[in-house]
Each structure stands twice: as C-alpha cells, then as structure tokens.
Design a protein around this motif. Structure first.
Motif, PDB file in Angstrom:
ATOM      1  N   ALA A 199      59.744  56.162 108.412  1.00  0.00           N
ATOM      2  CA  ALA A 199      58.926  56.579 109.558  1.00  0.00           C
ATOM      3  C   ALA A 199      57.766  57.456 109.112  1.00  0.00           C
ATOM      4  O   ALA A 199      56.644  57.304 109.600  1.00  0.00           O
ATOM      5  CB  ALA A 199      59.794  57.322 110.575  1.00  0.00           C
ATOM      6  N   CYS A 200      58.015  58.350 108.173  1.00  0.00           N
ATOM      7  CA  CYS A 200      56.960  59.240 107.670  1.00  0.00           C
ATOM      8  C   CYS A 200      55.904  58.473 106.874  1.00  0.00           C
ATOM      9  O   CYS A 200      54.770  58.932 106.748  1.00  0.00           O
ATOM     10  CB  CYS A 200      57.561  60.340 106.804  1.00  0.00           C
ATOM     11  SG  CYS A 200      58.520  61.545 107.743  1.00  0.00           S
ATOM     12  N   LYS A 201      56.268  57.318 106.372  1.00  0.00           N
ATOM     13  CA  LYS A 201      55.324  56.504 105.605  1.00  0.00           C
ATOM     14  C   LYS A 201      54.530  55.541 106.488  1.00  0.00           C
ATOM     15  O   LYS A 201      53.863  54.654 105.981  1.00  0.00           O
ATOM     16  CB  LYS A 201      56.067  55.716 104.524  1.00  0.00           C
ATOM     17  CG  LYS A 201      56.587  56.590 103.404  1.00  0.00           C
ATOM     18  CD  LYS A 201      57.262  55.759 102.342  1.00  0.00           C
ATOM     19  CE  LYS A 201      57.719  56.626 101.180  1.00  0.00           C
ATOM     20  NZ  LYS A 201      58.401  55.848 100.146  1.00  0.00           N
ATOM     21  N   GLY A 202      54.608  55.710 107.806  1.00  0.00           N
ATOM     22  CA  GLY A 202      53.760  54.917 108.692  1.00  0.00           C
ATOM     23  C   GLY A 202      54.469  53.906 109.561  1.00  0.00           C
ATOM     24  O   GLY A 202      53.815  53.089 110.211  1.00  0.00           O
ATOM     25  N   LYS A 203      55.791  53.912 109.600  1.00  0.00           N
ATOM     26  CA  LYS A 203      56.516  52.981 110.459  1.00  0.00           C
ATOM     27  C   LYS A 203      57.467  53.751 111.380  1.00  0.00           C
ATOM     28  O   LYS A 203      58.685  53.649 111.269  1.00  0.00           O
ATOM     29  CB  LYS A 203      57.295  51.978 109.619  1.00  0.00           C
ATOM     30  CG  LYS A 203      56.406  51.066 108.808  1.00  0.00           C
ATOM     31  CD  LYS A 203      57.199  49.991 108.127  1.00  0.00           C
ATOM     32  CE  LYS A 203      56.247  49.086 107.361  1.00  0.00           C
ATOM     33  NZ  LYS A 203      56.935  47.986 106.716  1.00  0.00           N
ATOM     34  N   PRO A 204      56.908  54.539 112.304  1.00  0.00           N
ATOM     35  CA  PRO A 204      57.752  55.376 113.160  1.00  0.00           C
ATOM     36  C   PRO A 204      58.705  54.596 114.065  1.00  0.00           C
ATOM     37  O   PRO A 204      59.705  55.140 114.519  1.00  0.00           O
ATOM     38  CB  PRO A 204      56.755  56.182 113.985  1.00  0.00           C
ATOM     39  CG  PRO A 204      55.502  55.387 113.953  1.00  0.00           C
ATOM     40  CD  PRO A 204      55.492  54.670 112.634  1.00  0.00           C
ATOM     41  N   GLU A 205      58.422  53.321 114.280  1.00  0.00           N
ATOM     42  CA  GLU A 205      59.277  52.521 115.156  1.00  0.00           C
ATOM     43  C   GLU A 205      60.706  52.371 114.624  1.00  0.00           C
ATOM     44  O   GLU A 205      61.619  52.085 115.396  1.00  0.00           O
ATOM     45  CB  GLU A 205      58.647  51.140 115.419  1.00  0.00           C
ATOM     46  CG  GLU A 205      58.500  50.252 114.203  1.00  0.00           C
ATOM     47  CD  GLU A 205      57.224  50.483 113.386  1.00  0.00           C
ATOM     48  OE1 GLU A 205      57.015  49.725 112.430  1.00  0.00           O
ATOM     49  OE2 GLU A 205      56.454  51.410 113.692  1.00  0.00           O
ATOM     50  N   VAL A 206      60.909  52.573 113.322  1.00  0.00           N
ATOM     51  CA  VAL A 206      62.267  52.453 112.776  1.00  0.00           C
ATOM     52  C   VAL A 206      63.194  53.507 113.369  1.00  0.00           C
ATOM     53  O   VAL A 206      64.404  53.292 113.458  1.00  0.00           O
ATOM     54  CB  VAL A 206      62.312  52.515 111.229  1.00  0.00           C
ATOM     55  CG1 VAL A 206      61.510  51.406 110.603  1.00  0.00           C
ATOM     56  CG2 VAL A 206      61.892  53.858 110.719  1.00  0.00           C
TER      57      VAL A 206
END
Length: 95
Positions: free
Chosen positions: A68-75
C-alpha cells in the motif's frame, strides 16, 4: 516415547514446532511493539490497548502495508478477506 522439540515464545507463550516459524513470529511481535510505541507517542488520545491492537494488525499484515505504501492502497481494503490475514477483532481477542 518420542521427544518432540518445541519452541515457545516468551512474549505470549505461543508454541511452534520449528525454529523458523518461531523466529518469524518473534520478529512480527517486535515490529508490532515498535508500531505500538510509535502510535502511543504520536497518536494523541489513543489507549494503550488500542495502540497494541493496531500495532499487531499492522505487523501481522506488513506485506500488504508495504504494498500500500508503494502506491497500491487498495490492497488494504482486502485485508481480512483471505486466509492468513487477521482483522482487528481477531487480534483483540488474541491479546
């Protein structure tokens, strides 16, 4: 009678049948403790119990938090839907 080697976590008395799993669990608890201390220091008004629960949740799901911190907050929205992932209710009951 057979002898079975077991590893016991001194933080919460969890038992493991192999050292690798015991070490991984211990590292997760260390991360949870650091999250807890961070929250208690920086989140004004949070109770110690709530900080501990959130710390455990973050540490137990660290791979999803990293993603999520790397740009995929939807996880983060899928946490608790799959096997092996804990939600706050489960972690509160365990502590």
């Amino acid at each position: 009678m057979a002898v079975v080697a077991m590893w016991k976590c001194d933080r919460d008395d969890s038992m493991f049948d192999n050292k690798k799993d015991a070490d991984a669990y211990d590292k997760m608890l260390e991360l949870a403790e650091s999250f807890t201390q961070f929250l208690e220091k920086h989140a004004e008004g949070i109770s110690e119990k709530d900080a501990e629960t959130i710390g455990l949740l973050l540490a137990h799901n660290k791979e999803q938090v990293i993603t999520a911190c790397k740009g995929k907050p939807e996880v983060l929205l899928s946490l608790g839907e799959g096997e092996g992932e804990s939600n706050i209710t489960e972690l509160s009951a365990a502590s």
